[in-house]
Scaffold this motif. Structure first.
Motif, short mmCIF file in Angstrom:
data_model
loop_
_atom_site.label_atom_id
_atom_site.label_comp_id
_atom_site.label_asym_id
_atom_site.label_seq_id
_atom_site.Cartn_x
_atom_site.Cartn_y
_atom_site.Cartn_z
N PHE A 80 7.37 12.34 22.09
CA PHE A 80 7.52 11.55 20.71
C PHE A 80 7.94 12.24 19.59
N ASN A 81 8.48 13.68 19.87
CA ASN A 81 9.24 14.36 18.89
C ASN A 81 8.07 14.59 17.53
N LEU A 82 6.89 15.01 17.88
CA LEU A 82 5.99 14.92 16.85
C LEU A 82 6.03 16.07 15.74
N GLU A 83 6.90 17.22 16.22
CA GLU A 83 7.15 18.18 15.27
C GLU A 83 7.80 17.78 14.08
N ASP A 84 9.00 17.12 14.40
CA ASP A 84 9.88 16.36 13.12
C ASP A 84 8.86 15.51 12.37
N TYR A 85 8.28 14.49 12.85
CA TYR A 85 7.48 13.73 12.30
C TYR A 85 6.36 14.38 11.33
N ASN A 86 5.72 15.08 11.82
CA ASN A 86 4.89 15.92 11.04
C ASN A 86 5.62 16.76 9.57
N VAL A 87 6.69 17.26 9.89
CA VAL A 87 7.57 17.91 8.88
C VAL A 87 7.68 16.88 7.80
N ALA A 88 8.19 15.53 8.15
CA ALA A 88 8.70 14.39 7.08
C ALA A 88 7.33 13.81 6.69
N ARG A 89 6.28 13.86 7.41
CA ARG A 89 4.98 13.35 6.73
C ARG A 89 4.43 14.35 5.47
N PRO A 127 0.77 -1.05 0.09
CA PRO A 127 0.02 0.05 -0.03
C PRO A 127 0.93 1.32 0.06
N ILE A 128 0.15 2.37 -0.49
CA ILE A 128 0.95 3.69 -0.48
C ILE A 128 1.55 4.13 0.80
N GLU A 129 0.87 3.57 2.07
CA GLU A 129 1.30 3.85 3.26
C GLU A 129 2.61 3.47 3.67
N SER A 130 3.12 2.57 2.93
CA SER A 130 4.56 1.92 3.00
C SER A 130 5.34 2.90 2.69
N ALA A 131 5.26 4.00 2.04
CA ALA A 131 6.30 4.73 1.65
C ALA A 131 6.19 6.00 2.49
N LEU A 132 5.46 6.16 3.59
CA LEU A 132 5.36 7.25 4.31
C LEU A 132 6.21 7.03 5.74
N PRO A 133 6.65 8.20 6.39
CA PRO A 133 7.58 7.97 7.51
C PRO A 133 6.77 7.56 8.47
N SER A 134 7.56 6.62 9.44
CA SER A 134 6.76 6.23 10.57
C SER A 134 7.01 7.02 12.04
N LEU A 135 6.33 6.78 12.85
CA LEU A 135 6.35 7.46 14.11
C LEU A 135 6.82 6.63 14.96
N ALA A 136 8.01 6.86 15.64
CA ALA A 136 8.68 5.67 16.52
C ALA A 136 8.82 6.27 17.82
N ARG A 137 9.03 5.22 18.64
CA ARG A 137 9.29 5.70 20.32
C ARG A 137 10.53 6.48 20.41
N PRO A 138 10.83 7.15 21.27
CA PRO A 138 12.22 7.63 21.39
C PRO A 138 13.07 6.65 21.88
N ILE A 139 14.35 6.71 21.49
CA ILE A 139 15.56 6.01 21.81
C ILE A 139 15.84 5.77 23.04
N MET A 140 15.93 6.94 23.60
CA MET A 140 16.22 6.98 25.15
C MET A 140 15.26 7.69 25.96
N SER A 141 14.65 7.02 27.07
CA SER A 141 13.48 7.64 27.93
C SER A 141 14.05 7.83 29.30
N LEU A 142 13.64 9.14 29.94
CA LEU A 142 14.22 9.57 30.99
C LEU A 142 13.38 8.95 32.30
N ASP A 143 12.06 8.91 31.82
CA ASP A 143 11.26 8.45 32.93
C ASP A 143 10.41 7.23 32.79
N GLY A 144 10.26 6.76 31.41
CA GLY A 144 9.69 5.70 31.03
C GLY A 144 8.07 5.88 31.10
N ASN A 145 7.66 6.76 30.88
CA ASN A 145 6.16 7.16 31.15
C ASN A 145 5.59 7.27 29.90
#
Length: 851
Positions: A651-660, A541-559
Motif C-alpha cells: 500500500f506504499n505506506l511510506e509516501d502516505y506517512n510523508v503526506a500525512r 470534520p478536520i479529518e476531511s483535509a487529511l490525505p487518504s490511504l488508497a489501494r494500489p491502482i494495479m495489483s500483481l497477485d491480488g492478495n
C-alpha cells in the motif's frame, strides 16, 4: 466395641472419657495479666462459650444426646481449641497457663489415663472422639435400604478422615509430651483409619451385590475390602497394639480379612465359570475355602452373625467347587493350576478418608479475635511483605507488557494505517483537541468580524478624542475673544496655561491611536497573508483535509485483502491479550485484598514457613498465566511486524506517512498563526476599550473645566461692566483698578478703606481665611497650573511588542485618587454667594483615578 447386626457385622469405636476441668478461670487470669483487665472483660462471652463447650464434652453419652449432637459439639470445641492454642501457652514447652491440666482415659482400656498440661492432648482426644462418633453414626444407619447404606458409607469415610487427621497432625504431638495413652498413638490412629475404610468399602460391596452387578466387579470390590482388613490386622498384630486390644478385636478383623478374600475368590470363580475356565475356577475356590478354614481356627470370641456369614460363604464355595470338579472330570478334562502360578486377584477401591482440614478450619471463628500476640503480628507483616513483592513484580510485568505493545504499534503506525485505509483515520489526540478549540472559538472565518470590531472601536475613540479637543478649543477661542475685547481688565489666566496638561494627554492619546492603527494594519495584513494557511482549520470534520490511504491502482497477485485481513486478525489477538492482562491485574488486586491469613496464622500449630509457603503458592497459577500472556504477546508482535512490512510494501505506506505528516505540520502551523492573530486582536480590543474609558474620563474633566470657565467668565464680565459703569469706588477716587490675577480681595480691601460717604451698591464681603493662608482674590480663577506629577500612559506598541505577540497595545495607567468633581449648580452657587471659587485643579491622571 459395638457391633452392627445383619448379614455383615461391623465395628464402632467407643469415645474416650475425660475428667472435668475449668477453663474459664485460668484463661481469664492469663488474659488479665498479659493483655489487661479491659481485654479480659471484653472476652467474657468467649470464655463462657468455651467453658460451656467443655462442659458438654464432659457429659457421658446417653440416649438424649444423639451422635450427631455430640459430633457438632466436638467440631465446635476443636475449632475453639485451635483458636486458643496460639493465644494461650497451654503446653509443657511454654510458660503454660497456671492450674490447667487435661485428663483423658483410654478408649480401649478405661483403667488407663493420661494427664498433661498440654493442649495437644486435648486436641488429639477430641479428634479421636470425633472419629468414634462418626463410626457410631455409621453403625446406627439402616443398611437395608439404599439411603441408610449411603449414610453408613459416608460416615465410615468421615471417621477414617478423622483418624487420619489425628495420625498426621495431633497424635505425634500428644505422645511427644509424654504419658499419652496407646489409643492416641500414631499406630492406633492408622489402624482405625484402615478399619473404617474397610467397613466403608464393605458398604459398597453390599451395594454392588444388592444391585446384581457382574461377578468380576463384585470380586474387585470384595478384594479391596479384604486388603483394608488385612492392613488393619497387620497393625493390630504389631507393637504397641498387639498387647493393648482385646482378642475379640483381633479375631474379628482377622476373620473379616479372610472372609472378603474368600468372597473375592468366590465372585471371581463365578466369572470364570461363565467363561468356562473351569480349571482356574477350581483353584480359586480351593484357595478361598482354605483361607476361611484357617481363619476360623483362630477366631475366638467373634460375633455369631459373622461366623454364620462365613459358614454360609464356605458352603456356597464348596458347592461350586464340587460342581466345577465334576464338570472338569466329565467334560473339560483341564489340568488344575497350582495356587502359586495364579496372578493376584484384581481390586478396586471406591472409598477414601474424608478430608477434615476444611471441616476443622478455625479461621472463621470469632472467639478471642481481639487477642493477637505480638509474634503473630510480626509474622503477618512478614507474609504481607512477601505478598506485596509478588504483586509488585507481576504488576510491573503487566505494565511493561502493555507499554511494549504501545511503543511497538506506534513504531509500526498501527492501527492508524488500517483505519486510514478504511477511511476512519483521525488526528493525534492533542492536535485534534487544539483544532476543536479553534473551531469552537470561531475559526479563521470568525477573525474578520473581530477585526471589524477593532476598526469600529478605533473610530469611536478617534471621534471621542476629536470631540474633547473641540471642547477645549472652543473655550480657548472664547477666552481669547474676551481678552481682546476687555484688554487689561480681563485678568484671569489664559486657557492655554490651564489646559496644558490636558492637551498633552490628548496629544499622547492621538499618538497612541496612530500607533494602534499601524498595529491594526499589521494584523489585517497578517490575516490576508495567512488566510490560505489557516483555511484548513475551517474543514469540518478536520479529518476531511487529511490525505487518504488508497489501494494500489494495479495489483500483481491480488492478495491485498488477505494481507489486510491477516494483519487485522493479529491486531485483534493482541487486543485480547491486552484485555487479558487488565483482567489479570484486577485478579491480583482482588487476591491481595482477600488474602487475610491472620486467622490461619493464629490457628496454625505447625511451622510458619510451611504455612507461608502453602499460602503463597496460591499465587503460582496467576503468575504462570501472566508469564504465558507476556510470551504470547512477544510472539504475536513478531508476527505483526512481518505482516505490517507486507502491508507497507503493498500500500506504499511510506509516501502516505510523508503526506500525512506534512498535513499535521500544516495544521499545527495554522493553529499557531491563528492563535497569534487571535491574541493580537484580543489585545487590540482590550486596548481600545481601556483607551475609550480614559478619553471619556478626560472629556468629562474638560467639560467640567469649560463649564467652570463659563461661569467665571459671566461673573467677570459683570464685574468688568460694573467697573466701566463706575459702580465701584475706592478711597473716594474715581475709577477702579481691577486686581491682577492672584491679588487678594481681602488685601485690596485692607489697603483701600471705603469712604463712608460713598455709595456701594455691591458691597464686598470680608471672607475668613485660616491663619497663615493668603486670602484669594475675589474673582481669580481657581485652576492652578497643571503641575501634578505626570506619567506617560502609553508607549509605542511597535517598539515594545515586535510582531503580533504580547500586549499589543498599552492601556493608560490610573493615578492616585482625587476629590470628586463639583457639579455645575454647586459651582454657580459658590460663585454667586461667596464671590470666590476655592477649586482644586484636576488633571487627566485625577480623572483616571476617579474612573
Amino acid at each position: 466395641m459395638s457391633y452392627a447386626t445383619g448379614v455383615n457385622v461391623m465395628l464402632a469405636v467407643q469415645e474416650k472419657k475425660t475428667a472435668a476441668v475449668d477453663l474459664y478461670r485460668p484463661l481469664r487470669q492469663y488474659i488479665a495479666v498479659t493483655y489487661g483487665e479491659k481485654e479480659a472483660q471484653a472476652v467474657e462471652d468467649d470464655l463462657d462459650a468455651v467453658r460451656q463447650l467443655r462442659l458438654d464434652l464432659e457429659k457421658p453419652p446417653n440416649a438424649a444426646a444423639s451422635p450427631t449432637l455430640r459430633r457438632d459439639n466436638l467440631l465446635s470445641y476443636y475449632r475453639a481449641l485451635a483458636v486458643i492454642e496460639p493465644r494461650f501457652p497451654i503446653s509443657p514447652d511454654r510458660d503454660h497457663v497456671h492450674a490447667l491440666t487435661f485428663t483423658w482415659f483410654d478408649a480401649f482400656k478405661p483403667a488407663k489415663k493420661a494427664a498433661q498440661t498440654s493442649i495437644h492432648l486435648e486436641k488429639a482426644a477430641v479428634l479421636f472422639n470425633l472419629g468414634a462418633v462418626h463410626s457410631q453414626i455409621a453403625l446406627s444407619a439402616d443398611r437395608a435400604d439404599a439411603a441408610g447404606l449411603k449414610q453408613a458409607c459416608n460416615a465410615f469415610q468421615t471417621a477414617a478422615g478423622a483418624f487420619a487427621y489425628l495420625r498426621d497432625n495431633a497424635a505425634g504431638r500428644a505422645t511427644t509430651a509424654g504419658g499419652a495413652t496407646v489409643d492416641l498413638s500414631v499406630e492406633c490412629a492408622g489402624m482405625l483409619e484402615k478399619l473404617m475404610l474397610a467397613q466403608a468399602q464393605e458398604c459398597f460391596f453390599e451395594k454392588v451385590v444388592g444391585d446384581a452387578k457382574p461377578p468380576a466387579l463384585c470380586s474387585k470390590v470384595a478384594r479391596q475390602v479384604g486388603l483394608y482388613y488385612e492392613e488393619a490386622y497387620a497393625i493390630l498384630n504389631a507393637p504397641p497394639l498387639n498387647q493393648h486390644f482385646e482378642r475379640t478385636w483381633i479375631s474379628h478383623v482377622q476373620l473379616k480379612a479372610a472372609q472378603f478374600y474368600a468372597e473375592a475368590c468366590y465372585r471371581y470363580s463365578l466369572d470364570l465359570h461363565e467363561k468356562e475356565e473351569i480349571a482356574e475356577e477350581i483353584c480359586r475356590l480351593k484357595i478361598g475355602i482354605s483361607a476361611l478354614v484357617d481363619a476360623k481356627k483362630s477366631a475366638r470370641g467373634v460375633a455369631q452373625p459373622l461366623l454364620d456369614a462365613v459358614n454360609k460363604l464356605e458352603t456356597n464355595m464348596n458347592h461350586n467347587l464340587e460342581r466345577a470338579t465334576k464338570e472338569n472330570d466329565r467334560v473339560y478334562l483341564m489340568r488344575v493350576p497350582a495356587a502359586s502360578s495364579l496372578t493376584a486377584l484384581p481390586s478396586a477401591s471406591l472409598v477414601k478418608p474424608t478430608p477434615m482440614a476444611e471441616v476443622l478450619d478455625s479461621t472463621k471463628e470469632s472467639l478471642f479475635s481481639r487477642l493477637v500476640p505480638d509474634s503473630s503480628t510480626k509474622a503477618l507483616s512478614r507474609y504481607t511483605d512477601m505478598v506485596d513483592d509478588i504483586i509488585r513484580t507481576q504488576a510491573e510485568k503487566l505494565q511493561q507488557g502493555s507499554e511494549i505493545t504501545r511503543v511497538k504499534l506506534k513504531e509500526m503506525d498501527l492501527p492508524d494505517s488500517i483505519l486510514a485505509l478504511e477511511g476512519n483515520f483521525s488526528l493525534p489526540l492533542n492536535l485534534k483537541e487544539d483544532v476543536e478549540a479553534v473551531q469552537i472559538s470561531g475559526g479563521p472565518s470568525g477573525l474578520e468580524p473581530e477585526l471589524q470590531q477593532l476598526k469600529d472601536l478605533r473610530r469611536v475613540n478617534q471621534e471621542l478624542l476629536v470631540q474633547t479637543e473641540e471642547l477645549l478649543k472652543k473655550e480657548a477661542d472664547e477666552d481669547a475673544q474676551f481678552r481682546t475685547q476687555f484688554g487689561t481688565r480681563w485678568t484671569r489666566t489664559q486657557s492655554s496655561v490651564l489646559t496644558k496638561n490636558l492637551q498633552d494627554r490628548l496629544n499622547k492619546f492621538a499618538a497612541n491611536l496612530k500607533q494602534a492603527a499601524d498595529s491594526d494594519a499589521r494584523i489585517e495584513r497578517a490575516m490576508r497573508d495567512n488566510f490560505n494557511l489557516m483555511a484548513i482549520l475551517d474543514h469540518r470534520p478536520i479529518e476531511s483535509a487529511l490525505p487518504s490511504l488508497a489501494r494500489p491502482i494495479m495489483s500483481l497477485d491480488g492478495n491485498e485483502d488477505a494481507i489486510v485481513g491477516a494483519l487485522k486478525q493479529s491486531l485483534r489477538q493482541l487486543e485480547n491479550l491486552g484485555a487479558q492482562r487488565a483482567g489479570l491485574e484486577d485478579i491480583l488486586k482482588e487476591m491481595k485484598i482477600k488474602d487475610d491469613i491472620l486467622p490461619k496464622l493464629m490457628a496454625s500449630t505447625g511451622s510458619q514457613e510451611d504455612l507461608f509457603k502453602k499460602e503463597i503458592s496460591k499465587y503460582d497459577q496467576i503468575c504462570e498465566e501472566i508469564a504465558q500472556n507476556i510470551e504470547a504477546q512477544e510472539q504475536l508482535l513478531l508476527q505483526i511486524q512481518a505482516q505490517n512490512d507486507d502491508f507497507s510494501s503493498v500500500f506504499n505506506l511510506e509516501d502516505y506517512n510523508v503526506a500525512r505528516e506534512k498535513s499535521f505540520k500544516q495544521i499545527s502551523a495554522a493553529i499557531a498563526k491563528y492563535r497569534e492573530i487571535k491574541d493580537n486582536i484580543n489585545e487590540g480590543l482590550k486596548f481600545y476599550v481601556t483607551l475609550q474609558d480614559a478619553i471619556t474620563n478626560v472629556k468629562q474633566q474638560c467639560s467640567d473645566f469649560v463649564m467652570t470657565r463659563n461661569i467665571q467668565c459671566r461673573e467677570m464680565i459683570e464685574d468688568v461692566q460694573r467697573q466701566i459703569a463706575g459702580l465701584n469706588f475706592t478711597d473716594g477716587r474715581a475709577g477702579y483698578n481691577h486686581p491682577s490675577v492672584g491679588q487678594s480681595n481681602l488685601q485690596r480691601n485692607a489697603s483701600q478703606q471705603p469712604d463712608p460717604q460713598s455709595a456701594q451698591p455691591y458691597p464686598q464681603p470680608t471672607y475668613h481665611h485660616p491663619p497663615g493662608e493668603h486670602p484669594r482674590p475675589g474673582y481669580s480663577y481657581p485652576y492652578p497650573p497643571y503641575a501634578t506629577p505626570q506619567q506617560a500612559p502609553y508607549h509605542s506598541p511597535s517598539s515594545q511588542y515586535p510582531g503580533y505577540r504580547g500586549p499589543y497595545y498599552n492601556a493608560p495607567q490610573q493615578q492616585p485618587g482625587y476629590p470628586p468633581l463639583l457639579s455645575a449648580n454647586v459651582l454657580r452657587l459658590l460663585v454667586k454667594r461667596v464671590g470666590q471659587i476655592q477649586y482644586q485643579g484636576y488633571t487627566l491622571a485625577d480623572s483616571r483615578k476617579r474612573n
